[in-house]
Design a protein around this motif. Structure first.
Motif, PDB file in Angstrom:
ATOM      1  N   ASN A  33      17.231  29.723   1.824  1.00  0.00           N
ATOM      2  CA  ASN A  33      18.531  29.322   2.353  1.00  0.00           C
ATOM      3  C   ASN A  33      18.843  30.139   3.603  1.00  0.00           C
ATOM      4  O   ASN A  33      18.360  31.261   3.768  1.00  0.00           O
ATOM      5  CB  ASN A  33      19.609  29.566   1.292  1.00  0.00           C
ATOM      6  CG  ASN A  33      20.956  29.050   1.733  1.00  0.00           C
ATOM      7  OD1 ASN A  33      21.099  27.888   2.109  1.00  0.00           O
ATOM      8  ND2 ASN A  33      21.970  29.918   1.713  1.00  0.00           N
ATOM      9  N   VAL A  36      25.012  31.497   8.702  1.00  0.00           N
ATOM     10  CA  VAL A  36      25.232  32.031  10.049  1.00  0.00           C
ATOM     11  C   VAL A  36      26.126  33.257   9.954  1.00  0.00           C
ATOM     12  O   VAL A  36      27.090  33.272   9.182  1.00  0.00           O
ATOM     13  CB  VAL A  36      25.879  30.948  10.948  1.00  0.00           C
ATOM     14  CG1 VAL A  36      26.227  31.508  12.320  1.00  0.00           C
ATOM     15  CG2 VAL A  36      24.953  29.756  11.081  1.00  0.00           C
ATOM     16  N   GLY A  38      28.401  35.983  12.460  1.00  0.00           N
ATOM     17  CA  GLY A  38      28.950  36.213  13.792  1.00  0.00           C
ATOM     18  C   GLY A  38      29.368  37.666  13.963  1.00  0.00           C
ATOM     19  O   GLY A  38      29.850  38.064  15.025  1.00  0.00           O
ATOM     20  N   PRO A  54      27.360  41.428   7.230  1.00  0.00           N
ATOM     21  CA  PRO A  54      28.538  41.309   6.367  1.00  0.00           C
ATOM     22  C   PRO A  54      28.550  39.933   5.707  1.00  0.00           C
ATOM     23  O   PRO A  54      28.603  38.912   6.390  1.00  0.00           O
ATOM     24  CB  PRO A  54      29.696  41.443   7.349  1.00  0.00           C
ATOM     25  CG  PRO A  54      29.168  40.965   8.655  1.00  0.00           C
ATOM     26  CD  PRO A  54      27.675  41.001   8.617  1.00  0.00           C
ATOM     27  N   ARG A  56      30.422  37.560   2.803  1.00  0.00           N
ATOM     28  CA  ARG A  56      31.535  37.424   1.849  1.00  0.00           C
ATOM     29  C   ARG A  56      30.990  37.038   0.482  1.00  0.00           C
ATOM     30  O   ARG A  56      29.974  36.345   0.377  1.00  0.00           O
ATOM     31  CB  ARG A  56      32.523  36.365   2.350  1.00  0.00           C
ATOM     32  CG  ARG A  56      33.247  36.790   3.624  1.00  0.00           C
ATOM     33  CD  ARG A  56      34.254  35.732   4.033  1.00  0.00           C
ATOM     34  NE  ARG A  56      34.672  35.896   5.405  1.00  0.00           N
ATOM     35  CZ  ARG A  56      35.816  36.491   5.799  1.00  0.00           C
ATOM     36  NH1 ARG A  56      36.646  36.998   4.916  1.00  0.00           N
ATOM     37  NH2 ARG A  56      36.113  36.587   7.075  1.00  0.00           N
ATOM     38  N   ARG A  59      29.788  33.448  -0.597  1.00  0.00           N
ATOM     39  CA  ARG A  59      28.614  32.782  -0.029  1.00  0.00           C
ATOM     40  C   ARG A  59      27.489  32.710  -1.052  1.00  0.00           C
ATOM     41  O   ARG A  59      27.209  33.675  -1.768  1.00  0.00           O
ATOM     42  CB  ARG A  59      28.074  33.517   1.213  1.00  0.00           C
ATOM     43  CG  ARG A  59      29.101  33.920   2.245  1.00  0.00           C
ATOM     44  CD  ARG A  59      29.872  32.757   2.809  1.00  0.00           C
ATOM     45  NE  ARG A  59      30.705  33.181   3.938  1.00  0.00           N
ATOM     46  CZ  ARG A  59      31.895  32.679   4.203  1.00  0.00           C
ATOM     47  NH1 ARG A  59      32.429  31.735   3.434  1.00  0.00           N
ATOM     48  NH2 ARG A  59      32.572  33.112   5.245  1.00  0.00           N
ATOM     49  N   TYR A  60      26.785  31.598  -1.053  1.00  0.00           N
ATOM     50  CA  TYR A  60      25.578  31.457  -1.883  1.00  0.00           C
ATOM     51  C   TYR A  60      24.578  32.568  -1.529  1.00  0.00           C
ATOM     52  O   TYR A  60      23.930  33.146  -2.393  1.00  0.00           O
ATOM     53  CB  TYR A  60      24.993  30.065  -1.613  1.00  0.00           C
ATOM     54  CG  TYR A  60      23.742  29.736  -2.365  1.00  0.00           C
ATOM     55  CD1 TYR A  60      23.695  29.802  -3.755  1.00  0.00           C
ATOM     56  CD2 TYR A  60      22.594  29.317  -1.694  1.00  0.00           C
ATOM     57  CE1 TYR A  60      22.542  29.479  -4.451  1.00  0.00           C
ATOM     58  CE2 TYR A  60      21.438  28.989  -2.377  1.00  0.00           C
ATOM     59  CZ  TYR A  60      21.418  29.073  -3.749  1.00  0.00           C
ATOM     60  OH  TYR A  60      20.266  28.760  -4.421  1.00  0.00           O
ATOM     61  N   THR A  61      24.508  32.878  -0.256  1.00  0.00           N
ATOM     62  CA  THR A  61      23.615  33.925   0.251  1.00  0.00           C
ATOM     63  C   THR A  61      23.847  35.270  -0.451  1.00  0.00           C
ATOM     64  O   THR A  61      22.907  36.045  -0.661  1.00  0.00           O
ATOM     65  CB  THR A  61      23.877  34.099   1.775  1.00  0.00           C
ATOM     66  OG1 THR A  61      23.578  32.863   2.418  1.00  0.00           O
ATOM     67  CG2 THR A  61      23.052  35.218   2.376  1.00  0.00           C
ATOM     68  N   LYS A  91      28.181  24.646   5.802  1.00  0.00           N
ATOM     69  CA  LYS A  91      27.758  24.057   4.515  1.00  0.00           C
ATOM     70  C   LYS A  91      27.071  25.122   3.675  1.00  0.00           C
ATOM     71  O   LYS A  91      26.442  26.034   4.209  1.00  0.00           O
ATOM     72  CB  LYS A  91      26.778  22.897   4.744  1.00  0.00           C
ATOM     73  CG  LYS A  91      27.250  21.859   5.721  1.00  0.00           C
ATOM     74  CD  LYS A  91      28.379  21.022   5.146  1.00  0.00           C
ATOM     75  CE  LYS A  91      28.801  19.952   6.152  1.00  0.00           C
ATOM     76  NZ  LYS A  91      30.192  19.558   5.985  1.00  0.00           N
ATOM     77  N   SER A  92      27.168  24.941   2.358  1.00  0.00           N
ATOM     78  CA  SER A  92      26.573  25.944   1.474  1.00  0.00           C
ATOM     79  C   SER A  92      25.225  25.487   0.933  1.00  0.00           C
ATOM     80  O   SER A  92      25.021  24.307   0.633  1.00  0.00           O
ATOM     81  CB  SER A  92      27.512  26.234   0.301  1.00  0.00           C
ATOM     82  OG  SER A  92      26.887  27.176  -0.556  1.00  0.00           O
ATOM     83  N   GLY A  93      24.349  26.451   0.783  1.00  0.00           N
ATOM     84  CA  GLY A  93      23.050  26.210   0.155  1.00  0.00           C
ATOM     85  C   GLY A  93      23.173  25.780  -1.298  1.00  0.00           C
ATOM     86  O   GLY A  93      22.204  25.321  -1.893  1.00  0.00           O
ATOM     87  N   LYS A  98      19.344  23.371   3.518  1.00  0.00           N
ATOM     88  CA  LYS A  98      19.710  23.407   4.939  1.00  0.00           C
ATOM     89  C   LYS A  98      18.486  23.344   5.852  1.00  0.00           C
ATOM     90  O   LYS A  98      18.561  22.823   6.956  1.00  0.00           O
ATOM     91  CB  LYS A  98      20.534  24.660   5.237  1.00  0.00           C
ATOM     92  CG  LYS A  98      21.875  24.688   4.513  1.00  0.00           C
ATOM     93  CD  LYS A  98      22.773  25.758   5.102  1.00  0.00           C
ATOM     94  CE  LYS A  98      23.532  26.497   4.040  1.00  0.00           C
ATOM     95  NZ  LYS A  98      24.325  27.609   4.572  1.00  0.00           N
TER      96      LYS A  98
HETATM   97  C1  LIG Z   1      29.814  31.351  14.060  1.00  0.00           C
HETATM   98  C2  LIG Z   1      29.904  31.664  12.584  1.00  0.00           C
HETATM   99  C3  LIG Z   1      29.893  32.980  12.171  1.00  0.00           C
HETATM  100  C4  LIG Z   1      29.975  33.291  10.801  1.00  0.00           C
HETATM  101  N1  LIG Z   1      29.941  34.609  10.404  1.00  0.00           N
HETATM  102  C5  LIG Z   1      29.940  34.923   9.091  1.00  0.00           C
HETATM  103  C6  LIG Z   1      29.794  36.287   8.663  1.00  0.00           C
HETATM  104  O1  LIG Z   1      29.613  37.207   9.474  1.00  0.00           O
HETATM  105  N2  LIG Z   1      29.850  36.545   7.329  1.00  0.00           N
HETATM  106  C7  LIG Z   1      30.024  35.556   6.394  1.00  0.00           C
HETATM  107  O2  LIG Z   1      30.059  35.854   5.181  1.00  0.00           O
HETATM  108  N3  LIG Z   1      30.150  34.261   6.772  1.00  0.00           N
HETATM  109  C8  LIG Z   1      30.078  33.917   8.091  1.00  0.00           C
HETATM  110  N4  LIG Z   1      30.147  32.604   8.483  1.00  0.00           N
HETATM  111  C9  LIG Z   1      30.302  31.557   7.471  1.00  0.00           C
HETATM  112  C10 LIG Z   1      28.991  31.199   6.726  1.00  0.00           C
HETATM  113  O3  LIG Z   1      27.907  31.052   7.623  1.00  0.00           O
HETATM  114  C11 LIG Z   1      29.210  29.885   5.940  1.00  0.00           C
HETATM  115  O4  LIG Z   1      30.260  30.063   5.012  1.00  0.00           O
HETATM  116  C12 LIG Z   1      27.971  29.365   5.262  1.00  0.00           C
HETATM  117  O5  LIG Z   1      28.207  28.007   4.930  1.00  0.00           O
HETATM  118  C13 LIG Z   1      27.581  30.145   3.998  1.00  0.00           C
HETATM  119  O6  LIG Z   1      26.415  29.551   3.495  1.00  0.00           O
HETATM  120  P1  LIG Z   1      25.854  29.802   2.026  1.00  0.00           P
HETATM  121  O7  LIG Z   1      26.949  29.417   1.042  1.00  0.00           O
HETATM  122  O8  LIG Z   1      24.663  28.871   1.934  1.00  0.00           O
HETATM  123  O9  LIG Z   1      25.471  31.240   1.919  1.00  0.00           O
HETATM  124  C14 LIG Z   1      30.069  32.259   9.837  1.00  0.00           C
HETATM  125  C15 LIG Z   1      30.080  30.919  10.262  1.00  0.00           C
HETATM  126  C16 LIG Z   1      29.987  30.609  11.616  1.00  0.00           C
HETATM  127  C17 LIG Z   1      29.977  29.170  12.053  1.00  0.00           C
END
Ligand SMILES: Cc1cc2nc3c(=O)[nH]c(=O)nc-3n(C[C@H](O)[C@H](O)[C@H](O)COP(=O)(O)O)c2cc1C
Length: 166
Positions: A33, A36, A38, A54, A56, A59-61, A91-93, A98
């Motif tokens: 998976n 992103v 930032g 970082p 949260r 997140r699936y990650t 979107k979530s994994g 993805k």
């Molecule tokens: C530009 C951008 C920056 C992001 N930065 C973060 C971050 O630093 N930390 C975080 O937990 N989520 C961040 N996100 C949100 C996750 O990428 C997003 O919730 C993602 O769908 C999580 O995927 P997962 O559920 O498959 O892990 C960011 C999203 C975008 C578009």
């Protein structure tokens, strides 16, 4: 072709991309998976090069990194992969494969079991040496109000390989 580079050779490029589109943070459990980020960046800690990411708790990650103890970070080309960044960053994994949805190619890592992304040009392979949960009591109240309640865990991954690909 892979070309090994110093972990700190492309600090400016990494920071620029963090602020303008984000980086791919890849992890694996039963499936691979990517999401992103930032925020985060490369630091020097305990005499080691470290990528701080970082993530949260929602997140699936998050669970994937906790279990595997590793991750990779891949840097997309400047103007490319915008659609993939949007999809993987929203979107979530849990709901999507993805890599398949975005036509991303998982390329086996050198020193970790997590792949890097073939369409990206710069890659960091990382092994977690510390995890730190953000606690509200330690946070500036204004930042707390603005960005939370879904608190981050800071994963600090030692950079065990760093290379560019063509
Ligand atoms: C530009 C951008 C920056 C992001 N930065 C973060 C971050 O630093 N930390 C975080 O937990 N989520 C961040 N996100 C949100 C996750 O990428 C997003 O919730 C993602 O769908 C999580 O995927 P997962 O559920 O498959 O892990 C960011 C999203 C975008 C578009």
């Amino acid at each position: 072709m892979r070309r090994e580079v110093a972990y700190n050779q492309y600090l400016c490029e990494v920071e620029k991309q963090l602020k303008s589109g984000g980086l791919f943070l890849t992890s694996r459990g039963e499936k691979v998976n990517t999401m992103v980020i930032g925020w985060g960046g490369i630091v020097f800690f305990w005499g080691r090069p470290v990528f701080l990411v970082p993530v949260r708790k929602s997140r699936y990650t998050h669970g994937l990194i906790e279990k595997s103890g590793e991750f990779t970070v891949s840097v997309p080309p400047k103007e490319d992969l915008k659609a993939a960044l949007t999809f993987c960053g929203t979107k979530s994994g849990r709901d999507f494969d993805k890599f398949k949805e975005c036509n991303l190619t998982p390329v086996p890592g050198e020193k970790v079991n997590t792949p890097v992304i073939g369409e990206c040009w710069l890659h960091y392979e990382c092994k977690v040496i510390c995890r730190h949960d953000l606690v509200p009591e330690n946070l500036d109240p204004e930042i707390d109000r603005k960005f939370y309640p879904d608190y981050h865990t800071f994963f600090l991954g030692e950079i065990v390989a760093c290379y560019t690909t063509e």
